[in-house]
Design a protein around this motif. Structure first.
Motif, PDB file in Angstrom:
ATOM      1  N   GLY A  45       7.395 -14.145  -3.381  1.00 30.15           N
ATOM      2  CA  GLY A  45       8.515 -13.188  -3.442  1.00 30.15           C
ATOM      3  C   GLY A  45       8.196 -11.911  -2.682  1.00 30.15           C
ATOM      4  N   GLY A  57      12.906  -5.829  -2.310  1.00 22.84           N
ATOM      5  CA  GLY A  57      13.063  -6.144  -3.732  1.00 22.84           C
ATOM      6  C   GLY A  57      14.302  -5.553  -4.365  1.00 22.84           C
ATOM      7  N   THR A  79       5.889 -10.673 -11.899  1.00 31.83           N
ATOM      8  CA  THR A  79       6.191 -12.096 -11.681  1.00 31.83           C
ATOM      9  C   THR A  79       4.953 -13.007 -11.655  1.00 31.83           C
ATOM     10  OG1 THR A  79       6.085 -11.815  -9.289  1.00 31.83           O
ATOM     11  CG2 THR A  79       8.244 -11.512 -10.310  1.00 31.83           C
ATOM     12  N   VAL A  88      -1.115 -12.406  -2.006  1.00 30.86           N
ATOM     13  CA  VAL A  88       0.263 -11.894  -2.093  1.00 30.86           C
ATOM     14  C   VAL A  88       1.117 -12.992  -2.716  1.00 30.86           C
ATOM     15  CG1 VAL A  88       0.058 -10.398  -0.070  1.00 30.86           C
ATOM     16  CG2 VAL A  88       0.921 -12.718   0.224  1.00 30.86           C
ATOM     17  N   SER A  89       2.243 -12.581  -3.288  1.00 30.74           N
ATOM     18  CA  SER A  89       3.142 -13.570  -3.882  1.00 30.74           C
ATOM     19  C   SER A  89       4.187 -13.983  -2.846  1.00 30.74           C
ATOM     20  CB  SER A  89       3.816 -12.991  -5.125  1.00 30.74           C
ATOM     21  OG  SER A  89       4.717 -11.971  -4.741  1.00 30.74           O
ATOM     22  N   LEU A 119     -11.040  -9.390   4.675  1.00 29.02           N
ATOM     23  CA  LEU A 119     -11.168  -8.412   3.582  1.00 29.02           C
ATOM     24  C   LEU A 119     -11.167  -9.075   2.210  1.00 29.02           C
ATOM     25  CD1 LEU A 119      -8.917  -5.512   4.886  1.00 29.02           C
ATOM     26  CD2 LEU A 119     -11.397  -5.518   4.668  1.00 29.02           C
ATOM     27  N   TYR A 164     -11.864  -4.214  -2.459  1.00 23.68           N
ATOM     28  CA  TYR A 164     -12.535  -3.346  -1.485  1.00 23.68           C
ATOM     29  C   TYR A 164     -11.953  -1.931  -1.450  1.00 23.68           C
ATOM     30  CZ  TYR A 164      -8.725  -3.280   1.869  1.00 23.68           C
ATOM     31  OH  TYR A 164      -7.529  -3.041   2.460  1.00 23.68           O
ATOM     32  N   ASN A 210       9.089  -8.198   1.882  1.00 30.27           N
ATOM     33  CA  ASN A 210       8.600  -7.333   2.969  1.00 30.27           C
ATOM     34  C   ASN A 210       8.659  -8.041   4.317  1.00 30.27           C
ATOM     35  OD1 ASN A 210       8.022  -4.764   1.968  1.00 30.27           O
ATOM     36  ND2 ASN A 210       6.155  -5.482   0.970  1.00 30.27           N
ATOM     37  N   TYR A 244       6.014   0.940   8.594  1.00 35.85           N
ATOM     38  CA  TYR A 244       6.161  -0.227   7.726  1.00 35.85           C
ATOM     39  C   TYR A 244       6.290   0.251   6.279  1.00 35.85           C
ATOM     40  CZ  TYR A 244       5.046  -5.097   6.300  1.00 35.85           C
ATOM     41  OH  TYR A 244       5.087  -6.371   5.797  1.00 35.85           O
ATOM     42  N   LEU A 274       0.833  -1.203   0.000  1.00 38.02           N
ATOM     43  CA  LEU A 274       0.000   0.000   0.000  1.00 38.02           C
ATOM     44  C   LEU A 274       0.865   1.250   0.000  1.00 38.02           C
ATOM     45  CD1 LEU A 274      -1.677  -2.218   2.127  1.00 38.02           C
ATOM     46  CD2 LEU A 274      -3.376  -0.599   1.325  1.00 38.02           C
ATOM     47  N   GLY A 301      17.803  -8.055  -5.847  1.00 35.86           N
ATOM     48  CA  GLY A 301      17.751  -8.903  -7.046  1.00 35.86           C
ATOM     49  C   GLY A 301      16.369  -9.530  -7.154  1.00 35.86           C
ATOM     50  N   ALA A 312       6.070  -1.328   3.578  1.00 39.04           N
ATOM     51  CA  ALA A 312       5.079  -1.954   2.692  1.00 39.04           C
ATOM     52  C   ALA A 312       3.783  -1.154   2.631  1.00 39.04           C
ATOM     53  CB  ALA A 312       4.758  -3.366   3.180  1.00 39.04           C
TER      54      ALA A 312
HETATM   55  C1  FAD Z   1      -5.776  -6.472   2.677  1.00 38.28           C
HETATM   56  C2  FAD Z   1      -4.297  -6.481   2.981  1.00 38.28           C
HETATM   57  C3  FAD Z   1      -3.867  -6.967   4.214  1.00 38.28           C
HETATM   58  C4  FAD Z   1      -2.508  -7.003   4.508  1.00 38.28           C
HETATM   59  N1  FAD Z   1      -2.128  -7.486   5.722  1.00 38.28           N
HETATM   60  C5  FAD Z   1      -0.815  -7.553   6.049  1.00 38.28           C
HETATM   61  C6  FAD Z   1      -0.390  -8.117   7.265  1.00 38.28           C
HETATM   62  O1  FAD Z   1      -1.206  -8.556   8.079  1.00 38.28           O
HETATM   63  N2  FAD Z   1       0.951  -8.198   7.508  1.00 38.28           N
HETATM   64  C7  FAD Z   1       1.864  -7.755   6.603  1.00 38.28           C
HETATM   65  O2  FAD Z   1       3.070  -7.875   6.866  1.00 38.28           O
HETATM   66  N3  FAD Z   1       1.497  -7.200   5.426  1.00 38.28           N
HETATM   67  C8  FAD Z   1       0.185  -7.088   5.132  1.00 38.28           C
HETATM   68  N4  FAD Z   1      -0.205  -6.560   3.919  1.00 38.28           N
HETATM   69  C9  FAD Z   1       0.838  -6.102   2.998  1.00 38.28           C
HETATM   70  C10 FAD Z   1       1.290  -7.235   2.062  1.00 38.28           C
HETATM   71  O3  FAD Z   1       1.346  -8.452   2.741  1.00 38.28           O
HETATM   72  C11 FAD Z   1       2.712  -6.922   1.563  1.00 38.28           C
HETATM   73  O4  FAD Z   1       2.755  -5.667   0.968  1.00 38.28           O
HETATM   74  C12 FAD Z   1       3.213  -7.993   0.583  1.00 38.28           C
HETATM   75  O5  FAD Z   1       4.592  -7.832   0.445  1.00 38.28           O
HETATM   76  C13 FAD Z   1       2.551  -7.871  -0.786  1.00 38.28           C
HETATM   77  O6  FAD Z   1       3.009  -8.904  -1.632  1.00 38.28           O
HETATM   78  P1  FAD Z   1       2.923  -8.727  -3.229  1.00 38.28           P
HETATM   79  O7  FAD Z   1       3.160 -10.033  -3.865  1.00 38.28           O
HETATM   80  O8  FAD Z   1       1.667  -8.024  -3.569  1.00 38.28           O
HETATM   81  O9  FAD Z   1       4.188  -7.820  -3.490  1.00 38.28           O
HETATM   82  P2  FAD Z   1       4.291  -6.381  -4.179  1.00 38.28           P
HETATM   83  O10 FAD Z   1       3.412  -5.441  -3.438  1.00 38.28           O
HETATM   84  O11 FAD Z   1       4.100  -6.498  -5.624  1.00 38.28           O
HETATM   85  O12 FAD Z   1       5.806  -6.061  -3.854  1.00 38.28           O
HETATM   86  C14 FAD Z   1       6.231  -5.922  -2.511  1.00 38.28           C
HETATM   87  C15 FAD Z   1       7.760  -5.903  -2.452  1.00 38.28           C
HETATM   88  O13 FAD Z   1       8.236  -7.191  -2.828  1.00 38.28           O
HETATM   89  C16 FAD Z   1       9.208  -7.085  -3.853  1.00 38.28           C
HETATM   90  N5  FAD Z   1       9.094  -8.316  -4.640  1.00 38.28           N
HETATM   91  C17 FAD Z   1       7.982  -8.871  -5.180  1.00 38.28           C
HETATM   92  N6  FAD Z   1       8.313 -10.007  -5.822  1.00 38.28           N
HETATM   93  C18 FAD Z   1       9.645 -10.173  -5.696  1.00 38.28           C
HETATM   94  C19 FAD Z   1      10.592 -11.134  -6.195  1.00 38.28           C
HETATM   95  N7  FAD Z   1      10.222 -12.187  -6.922  1.00 38.28           N
HETATM   96  N8  FAD Z   1      11.900 -10.951  -5.890  1.00 38.28           N
HETATM   97  C20 FAD Z   1      12.310  -9.904  -5.137  1.00 38.28           C
HETATM   98  N9  FAD Z   1      11.462  -8.975  -4.656  1.00 38.28           N
HETATM   99  C21 FAD Z   1      10.151  -9.102  -4.927  1.00 38.28           C
HETATM  100  C22 FAD Z   1       8.820  -5.815  -4.599  1.00 38.28           C
HETATM  101  O14 FAD Z   1       9.914  -5.266  -5.288  1.00 38.28           O
HETATM  102  C23 FAD Z   1       8.374  -4.922  -3.452  1.00 38.28           C
HETATM  103  O15 FAD Z   1       9.486  -4.317  -2.841  1.00 38.28           O
HETATM  104  C24 FAD Z   1      -1.554  -6.518   3.579  1.00 38.28           C
HETATM  105  C25 FAD Z   1      -1.982  -6.004   2.332  1.00 38.28           C
HETATM  106  C26 FAD Z   1      -3.345  -5.983   2.035  1.00 38.28           C
HETATM  107  C27 FAD Z   1      -3.801  -5.453   0.704  1.00 38.28           C
END
Ligand code: FAD
Length: 431
Positions: A110, A164, A60, A107-108, A294, A300, A115, A390, A46, A167, A392
């Motif tokens: 990676g 991220g 990815t 979430v993925s 959620l 949402y 994070n 945070y 976010l 690498g 993230a």
């Molecule tokens: C509804 C909701 C609830 C959430 N609740 C929590 C919670 O309870 N606890 C918590 O900790 N977080 C929470 N988050 C945040 C979420 O878990 C993190 O932001 C998570 O990292 C998102 O993963 P993503 O795959 O969407 O990564 P992205 O948002 O696409 O990227 C996140 C980071 O990961 C890096 N990255 C992605 N893929 C790779 C890869 N293959 N190699 C290297 N780096 C990579 C990106 O460069 C970036 O820095 C929540 C988010 C939402 C929307």
């Protein structure tokens, strides 16, 4: 060609060259493009740590294969773009759950490593990074590093929570957690103020794997009053159902032309939600509603209107500062969703991990000038208390505060890939 890219908050807006990475063998044009690169998973962050405005994103979603799954030991090896949702569809029917999970399953792998995400069980399980056995890190110079606690250990630590920047993580080996079925014995308890929250937490942490609270910051009655939710995995041998969470069940069709959430609607929502619950309720519930409430509502975040939302999440070490943040957040004009979680004292898995001892408070605001102007006050309370925000969830902490929150940030510099960068990193390290 630059395309518009959104994070989950839909703020800030950003444009990037999108480079889908669909296999580990795929060539990545590091030498052909004169821009910086950043991996991008599901874009569920976010803030701007998943954005690289004006530069390239290595997306990815296609890098999503299961490489190996040992159902006897709960060991999974999978490509880094796979989602927690897909992992659970494989693992839960075989009796294995994620060791740590954030509040969304979209979430993925990676993104969860980069994070070093935390869940409702931080007090007993630490963060996601504590359960990662090893991973492969691809660098722009063509090298690949296999990283674990024993092999390339400094890279392992820098990449967990490394935003991220070190690498592209190609695949991850993860230790899952055994479960008897897909139900949770949950208990929801209404509490009157922040002191009651601390007392409930204290009696819960030794008996419950999961503990979290939803707080009403709007009514002005009982600072931080709310609903305390705790739970354990159900162990009833008669209950055999092992089903992965399903949904979303409610779709949000488009972006609302204005934010549905204003102080009036929020106040009614918060009070009703608080009062409508019995003072104490036990229930056996499926994993989905317990961990991912959620996720049952599709996109949402669109109800926040065209300007998006701002989420703020701080780690606050002292009880006095927790009170200050809750008081200040009420004045800011209302958080739709306020979540409190007492974190445990396990040493962080990553060099730049967010989590640590204290309480995390997460606040959601519709994006507005008022929030933009008032929020630095919250940031300063956290800085003065020795806590941190945070990354993230952040799109606007100042560089000065970032350096106070993460005094170790320069230790990350030797590990940052020379071709990698992010909007977040440029913002917080700019002089
Ligand atoms: C509804 C909701 C609830 C959430 N609740 C929590 C919670 O309870 N606890 C918590 O900790 N977080 C929470 N988050 C945040 C979420 O878990 C993190 O932001 C998570 O990292 C998102 O993963 P993503 O795959 O969407 O990564 P992205 O948002 O696409 O990227 C996140 C980071 O990961 C890096 N990255 C992605 N893929 C790779 C890869 N293959 N190699 C290297 N780096 C990579 C990106 O460069 C970036 O820095 C929540 C988010 C939402 C929307």
């Amino acid at each position: 060609m630059l395309s518009e890219v959104q994070n989950w908050a839909r703020f800030p807006r950003s444009r990037s060259i999108l480079i889908p990475v669909n296999s580990q063998e795929q060539e990545i044009p590091f030498d052909r493009l004169d821009v910086s690169f950043l991996p991008h998973g599901m874009g569920r962050s976010l803030g701007d740590s998943c954005l690289n405005d004006g530069n390239a994103l290595l997306t990815t979603r296609g890098l999503n294969r299961i490489i190996a799954f040992d159902a006897d030991r709960g060991r999974l090896v999978a490509e880094a773009g796979i989602t927690f949702d897909a992992i659970m569809r494989l693992s839960i029917p075989q009796g294995w759950f994620l060791p740590v999970t954030p509040g969304t399953r979209f979430v993925s792998l990676g993104g969860a490593v980069a994070n070093d995400v935390h869940g409702k069980n931080h007090h007993c399980a630490g963060t996601f990074g504590h359960h990662v056995v090893r991973f492969s890190l691809r660098r722009s110079d063509g090298s690949r590093l296999i990283c674990s606690a024993d092999e390339n250990a400094a890279w392992f630590r820098a990449t967990i929570g490394g935003l991220g920047l070190t690498g592209l993580i190609e695949w991850v080996e993860l230790q899952l957690k055994p479960v008897a079925n897909s139900s949770i014995d949950s208990e929801t308890i209404r509490y009157g103020d922040i002191d009651e929250f601390y007392a409930l937490n204290e009696e819960s942490v030794s008996r419950y794997d999961y503990a979290v609270a939803w707080a009403d910051t709007l009514s002005g009655k009982g600072l931080g009053r709310g609903l305390f939710i705790r739970g354990n995995h159900n162990t009833d041998p008669e209950r055999r159902e092992r089903k992965a969470p399903a949904g979303p069940y409610v779709g949000i069709p488009g972006v609302f032309p204005f934010s549905l959430l204003n102080r009036g609607t929020l106040k009614i929502f918060n009070s009703t939600f608080y009062r409508a619950r019995p003072s104490r309720k036990k229930a056996v519930v499926p994993l989905g509603p317990f961990f991912y409430p959620l996720d049952s509502i599709g996109a949402y975040h669109r109800i926040y209107g065209p300007r998006g939302m701002i989420q703020w999440q701080g780690l606050i070490p002292s009880r006095e500062a927790v009170r200050e943040v809750l008081t200040a957040s009420t004045r800011v004009g209302g958080s739709f969703l306020t979540v409190l979680k007492v974190m445990g004292n396990r040493a962080p898995a990553g060099l730049m991990s967010f989590s640590g001892e204290g309480v995390t408070i997460s606040l959601d605001f519709p994006h507005s000038r008022n929030v933009l102007e008032t929020r630095p006050r919250l940031d300063d309370i956290v800085a003065a208390a020795g806590g941190r925000l945070y990354p993230a969830k952040d799109a606007r902490m100042s560089g000065a505060n970032f350096r106070r929150y993460f005094p170790q940030w320069q230790e990350l510099l030797p590990f940052i890939d020379r071709r990698f960068s992010s909007s977040f990193w440029r913002r917080v390290t700019a002089k």
